[in-house]
Motif scaffolding. Structure first.
Motif, PDB file in Angstrom:
ATOM      1  N   LEU A  42      71.558 112.728   4.026  1.00  0.00           N
ATOM      2  CA  LEU A  42      71.997 112.500   4.424  1.00  0.00           C
ATOM      3  C   LEU A  42      72.027 113.085   5.830  1.00  0.00           C
ATOM      4  O   LEU A  42      73.686 112.952   6.256  1.00  0.00           O
ATOM      5  N   LEU A  43      71.435 113.409   6.487  1.00  0.00           N
ATOM      6  CA  LEU A  43      71.391 113.772   8.314  1.00  0.00           C
ATOM      7  C   LEU A  43      71.408 112.725   8.725  1.00  0.00           C
ATOM      8  O   LEU A  43      72.579 112.860   9.916  1.00  0.00           O
ATOM      9  N   SER A  44      70.739 111.849   8.316  1.00  0.00           N
ATOM     10  CA  SER A  44      70.658 110.818   9.049  1.00  0.00           C
ATOM     11  C   SER A  44      71.996 109.989   9.080  1.00  0.00           C
ATOM     12  O   SER A  44      72.054 108.612  10.186  1.00  0.00           O
ATOM     13  N   SER A  45      72.694 110.313   8.035  1.00  0.00           N
ATOM     14  CA  SER A  45      74.719 109.066   8.304  1.00  0.00           C
ATOM     15  C   SER A  45      75.157 110.446   8.709  1.00  0.00           C
ATOM     16  O   SER A  45      75.824 109.388   9.965  1.00  0.00           O
ATOM     17  N   PHE A  46      74.614 111.404   9.700  1.00  0.00           N
ATOM     18  CA  PHE A  46      75.658 112.298  10.527  1.00  0.00           C
ATOM     19  C   PHE A  46      75.085 111.218  12.043  1.00  0.00           C
ATOM     20  O   PHE A  46      75.759 111.115  12.892  1.00  0.00           O
ATOM     21  N   TYR A  47      73.892 111.144  12.100  1.00  0.00           N
ATOM     22  CA  TYR A  47      73.302 110.799  13.442  1.00  0.00           C
ATOM     23  C   TYR A  47      73.160 109.077  13.927  1.00  0.00           C
ATOM     24  O   TYR A  47      73.364 109.112  15.376  1.00  0.00           O
ATOM     25  N   GLY A 205      66.975 107.689  20.478  1.00  0.00           N
ATOM     26  CA  GLY A 205      65.604 106.466  20.268  1.00  0.00           C
ATOM     27  C   GLY A 205      64.039 107.018  19.900  1.00  0.00           C
ATOM     28  O   GLY A 205      63.250 106.385  18.810  1.00  0.00           O
ATOM     29  N   PHE A 206      64.568 108.693  19.733  1.00  0.00           N
ATOM     30  CA  PHE A 206      62.983 109.559  19.224  1.00  0.00           C
ATOM     31  C   PHE A 206      63.799 109.459  17.599  1.00  0.00           C
ATOM     32  O   PHE A 206      62.104 109.996  17.125  1.00  0.00           O
ATOM     33  N   GLY A 207      65.154 109.773  17.317  1.00  0.00           N
ATOM     34  CA  GLY A 207      65.337 110.656  15.683  1.00  0.00           C
ATOM     35  C   GLY A 207      65.403 109.591  14.901  1.00  0.00           C
ATOM     36  O   GLY A 207      66.040 109.304  13.682  1.00  0.00           O
ATOM     37  N   GLY A 208      65.810 107.594  15.696  1.00  0.00           N
ATOM     38  CA  GLY A 208      66.626 106.784  14.821  1.00  0.00           C
ATOM     39  C   GLY A 208      65.762 106.686  13.765  1.00  0.00           C
ATOM     40  O   GLY A 208      67.002 105.733  13.370  1.00  0.00           O
ATOM     41  N   GLY A 209      64.848 107.025  13.812  1.00  0.00           N
ATOM     42  CA  GLY A 209      63.836 106.435  12.624  1.00  0.00           C
ATOM     43  C   GLY A 209      63.673 107.132  11.017  1.00  0.00           C
ATOM     44  O   GLY A 209      63.202 107.169  10.259  1.00  0.00           O
ATOM     45  N   LEU A 210      65.082 108.463  11.461  1.00  0.00           N
ATOM     46  CA  LEU A 210      64.802 109.404   9.949  1.00  0.00           C
ATOM     47  C   LEU A 210      65.122 108.583   8.736  1.00  0.00           C
ATOM     48  O   LEU A 210      64.907 109.189   7.850  1.00  0.00           O
ATOM     49  N   TYR A 211      66.320 107.169   8.193  1.00  0.00           N
ATOM     50  CA  TYR A 211      66.319 106.890   7.759  1.00  0.00           C
ATOM     51  C   TYR A 211      65.114 105.705   7.174  1.00  0.00           C
ATOM     52  O   TYR A 211      64.925 106.078   5.753  1.00  0.00           O
ATOM     53  N   PRO A 212      64.952 105.413   7.634  1.00  0.00           N
ATOM     54  CA  PRO A 212      63.834 104.446   6.795  1.00  0.00           C
ATOM     55  C   PRO A 212      62.667 105.125   6.917  1.00  0.00           C
ATOM     56  O   PRO A 212      62.640 105.131   5.903  1.00  0.00           O
ATOM     57  N   SER A 213      62.115 106.478   7.534  1.00  0.00           N
ATOM     58  CA  SER A 213      60.891 106.975   6.885  1.00  0.00           C
ATOM     59  C   SER A 213      61.647 107.919   5.862  1.00  0.00           C
ATOM     60  O   SER A 213      60.552 107.497   4.888  1.00  0.00           O
ATOM     61  N   ALA A 214      62.325 108.532   5.384  1.00  0.00           N
ATOM     62  CA  ALA A 214      62.497 108.955   4.386  1.00  0.00           C
ATOM     63  C   ALA A 214      62.771 108.431   3.495  1.00  0.00           C
ATOM     64  O   ALA A 214      62.885 108.270   1.976  1.00  0.00           O
ATOM     65  N   CYS A 234      69.465 106.838  -2.435  1.00  0.00           N
ATOM     66  CA  CYS A 234      69.502 107.042  -0.542  1.00  0.00           C
ATOM     67  C   CYS A 234      71.144 106.430  -0.571  1.00  0.00           C
ATOM     68  O   CYS A 234      71.406 107.198   0.560  1.00  0.00           O
ATOM     69  N   ASN A 235      71.333 105.291  -0.597  1.00  0.00           N
ATOM     70  CA  ASN A 235      72.112 104.874  -0.022  1.00  0.00           C
ATOM     71  C   ASN A 235      73.537 105.610  -0.394  1.00  0.00           C
ATOM     72  O   ASN A 235      74.876 105.909   0.090  1.00  0.00           O
ATOM     73  N   MET A 236      74.006 106.119  -1.741  1.00  0.00           N
ATOM     74  CA  MET A 236      74.800 106.856  -1.704  1.00  0.00           C
ATOM     75  C   MET A 236      75.251 108.131  -1.427  1.00  0.00           C
ATOM     76  O   MET A 236      76.162 108.552  -0.773  1.00  0.00           O
ATOM     77  N   THR A 237      73.803 108.237  -1.073  1.00  0.00           N
ATOM     78  CA  THR A 237      73.779 109.642   0.059  1.00  0.00           C
ATOM     79  C   THR A 237      74.490 109.984   1.470  1.00  0.00           C
ATOM     80  O   THR A 237      74.883 110.335   1.903  1.00  0.00           O
ATOM     81  N   PHE A 238      74.297 108.521   1.997  1.00  0.00           N
ATOM     82  CA  PHE A 238      74.296 107.767   3.170  1.00  0.00           C
ATOM     83  C   PHE A 238      75.631 107.944   3.337  1.00  0.00           C
ATOM     84  O   PHE A 238      76.417 108.812   3.833  1.00  0.00           O
ATOM     85  N   VAL A 239      76.258 107.569   2.297  1.00  0.00           N
ATOM     86  CA  VAL A 239      77.834 107.580   2.084  1.00  0.00           C
ATOM     87  C   VAL A 239      78.932 108.727   1.729  1.00  0.00           C
ATOM     88  O   VAL A 239      79.185 109.227   2.784  1.00  0.00           O
TER      89      VAL A 239
END
Length: 538
Positions: A42-47, A205-214, A234-239
């Motif tokens: 969810l946070l990765s969609s914010f970022y 650059g340092f936090g952009g991998g949050l979504y793929p990692s989770a 995961c996809n619906m949570t991102f939406v």
């Protein structure tokens, strides 16, 4: 000797997927972990999408000294500032040249027909980034925010993948969340435009991998039957996260407050992730069998199961070459480099991802607004993706990955090409456009699931990150596609259709992964290309 051989055969029959099934995929242990991992999703969609409203386009006009602030009405704007006929509002960057008079009273007679560039601006929305950094008539500086963000995300993919595969999924999620918090909060206090851009790049650059990692962490919690559902979650949570961004931006006008609200929760993930158990699949891929067994025993206890019934001691180690010999970790990387099958698969999957990213963002950018309110319009365009994620859960397991991707790629290609050559005034052109958007959304989700299934555990996120990096190229190119309309209005959609058609042909060269357990080694990943799915052979 016969007894020893028999024991080894029995040992090989017990794999992680069968253990995960026995652990109850939706037991308390996994449900708790899903909640803890869906929060960073969810946070990765914010970022990943927050900058859209953080540096959104603003309405402004020239400040006319002697007129602004002198009268309560603004009727003088009609003769002090030329009108932009296309947007039906005062021009943003030009004003009429004032005549040299003794006393300036801001009357029509005191302005000539000649225009001059603005030397100051009046912004419609205060406390915005454009207003605070005075970016009036410097649209390239505002657009540069998105370019810097995507460039940082581009750099993050490979770095995060290497960290995840070498040090673990938990470490990758924790580092990405912590970096997002540190650089995101710091960006909220940036004193100037250049420092703001620098911090924006570092955060991405340092936090952009949050979504793929989770995402990888969550997928590895379950067996083959639950992977599609977990991916859809995961996809619906991102939406949902992207919709929340629009709602927040609608009510919070101050861009600094907006950033603080978005990035503050990241510290929560940065703390609790270290108390989570590491992925058992990753531990096995690194030869850490004892730690993997301890993790699975904890899961069994939380689910009120007897660990002794799971035969964990007989769990096969994917890197076990014999009873007393373990494959060198570095040799696995060497095998991947030398494997023509892995290379071909990596190149094709990278192109598939690039196509999805380019067409998905391209159709969004070139789409027609659904309402006059930009926030409502944005939310509706995003929410239309949820049906695609629901359909993914149904069709991927029923019809297979390849058939689904080929069908959706061809559907998107057909609708894009038809839209390109149909008269835009016809009632059916908009439904075609929306079907194309829906199709590429479904394809994007399918590709994300498929790519996580064709690469080995010990290099999964590194190779996924390579594909994701190719996709980031598509997202960088997408904002430029409207410029192609200058040469021909249908050129963007023709390119989208051609890319989708070519991708559908490339999918034919890939193996089917339906009902296949996740490959743990290079050899198992290569074997996918030499065998058919269990469904096809049944």
């Amino acid at each position: 000797m016969q007894k020893s051989t028999k024991e080894m055969e029995q040992r090989k029959e017990i794999n992680l997927d069968s253990v995960l099934e026995s652990l109850r995929p939706y037991g308390r242990y996994n449900l708790l972990n899903f909640v803890l991992l869906l929060f960073p999703v969810l946070l990765s969609s914010f970022y990943e999408c927050g900058f859209i409203f953080e540096a959104q386009e603003q309405t402004y006009r020239c400040k006319v000294f002697g007129c602004d602030g002198r009268y309560n009405d603004t009727s003088w704007v009609d003769y002090a500032i030329p009108k932009n006929k296309e947007r039906d509002r005062p021009d943003s960057c030009k004003r009429y040249v004032p005549l040299n008079v003794t006393e300036f009273q801001c009357t029509p007679e005191q302005f000539s027909n000649e225009t001059m560039p603005c030397d100051a601006y009046v912004y419609e929305q205060s406390q915005s980034l454009v207003e605070e950094f005075n970016l009036g008539c410097q649209e390239w500086k505002r657009a540069l925010v998105g370019t810097v963000h995507n460039s940082g995300m581009f750099a993050a993919m490979l770095v995060t993948g290497a960290i995840s595969d070498r040090f673990g999924r938990r470490v990758a999620v924790g580092m990405a969340a912590t970096a997002s918090f540190i650089f995101g909060i710091a960006r909220a206090f940036a004193p100037g435009y250049l420092s703001y851009l620098t911090l924006h790049f570092l955060e991405a650059g340092f936090g952009g991998g949050l979504y793929p990692s989770a995402y990888v962490f969550a997928v590895e919690l379950v067996g083959l039957k639950q992977r599609v559902i977990v991916s859809a979650m995961c996809n619906m949570t991102f939406v949902v996260g992207v919709v929340l961004i629009a709602m927040l931006a609608w009510f919070v006008n101050n861009w600094r407050t907006y950033i603080l609200i978005l990035y503050s929760p990241a510290i929560i993930v940065g703390i609790y992730v270290w108390f989570m158990n590491e992925s058992a699949r990753w531990l096995l891929s690194k030869g850490k069998k004892d730690q993997a067994i301890r993790t699975l025993k904890r899961a069994a206890k939380i689910n009120n199961l007897d660990p002794r019934n799971l035969e964990l001691d007989a769990l096969s180690d994917p890197l076990l070459k014999s009873d007393n010999q373990t494959v060198d970790k570095k040799s696995q990387f060497s095998k991947a480099i030398r494997s023509s099958i892995i290379w071909k698969r990596l190149l094709i999957c990278s192109f598939l991802w690039l196509t999805c990213s380019l067409v998905y963002y391209g159709l969004s950018i070139n789409s027609v607004s659904l309402s006059g309110n930009k926030y409502v319009s944005f939310m509706l365009v995003v929410l239309v993706e949820i049906p695609a994620y629901i359909v993914v859960v149904i069709v991927l397991d029923k019809y297979g990955r390849k058939k689904t991707m080929i069908t959706t790629y061809l559907t998107c290609a057909a609708t894009s090409l038809l839209f390109a050559f149909l008269p835009r005034s016809d009632w059916w052109s908009i439904p075609l456009y929306l079907i194309g958007k829906w199709s590429v959304t479904l394809t994007y989700s399918s590709v994300y699931i498929y790519v996580s299934e064709v690469f080995p555990t010990n290099m999964r996120q590194t190779l996924i990150s390579v594909c994701s990096t190719a996709g980031r190229i598509g997202s960088l190119i997408a904002p430029l596609t409207p410029l192609l309309s200058v040469y021909h209005r249908s050129m963007p959609t023709v390119i989208f259709g051609g890319m989708c058609f070519l991708s559908s042909l490339l999918v034919i060269m890939l193996p089917e992964t339906r009902n296949m357990r996740l490959p743990d080694t290079i050899e198992e990943a290569e074997e996918l290309s030499r065998m058919k799915s269990k469904t096809d052979t049944s």
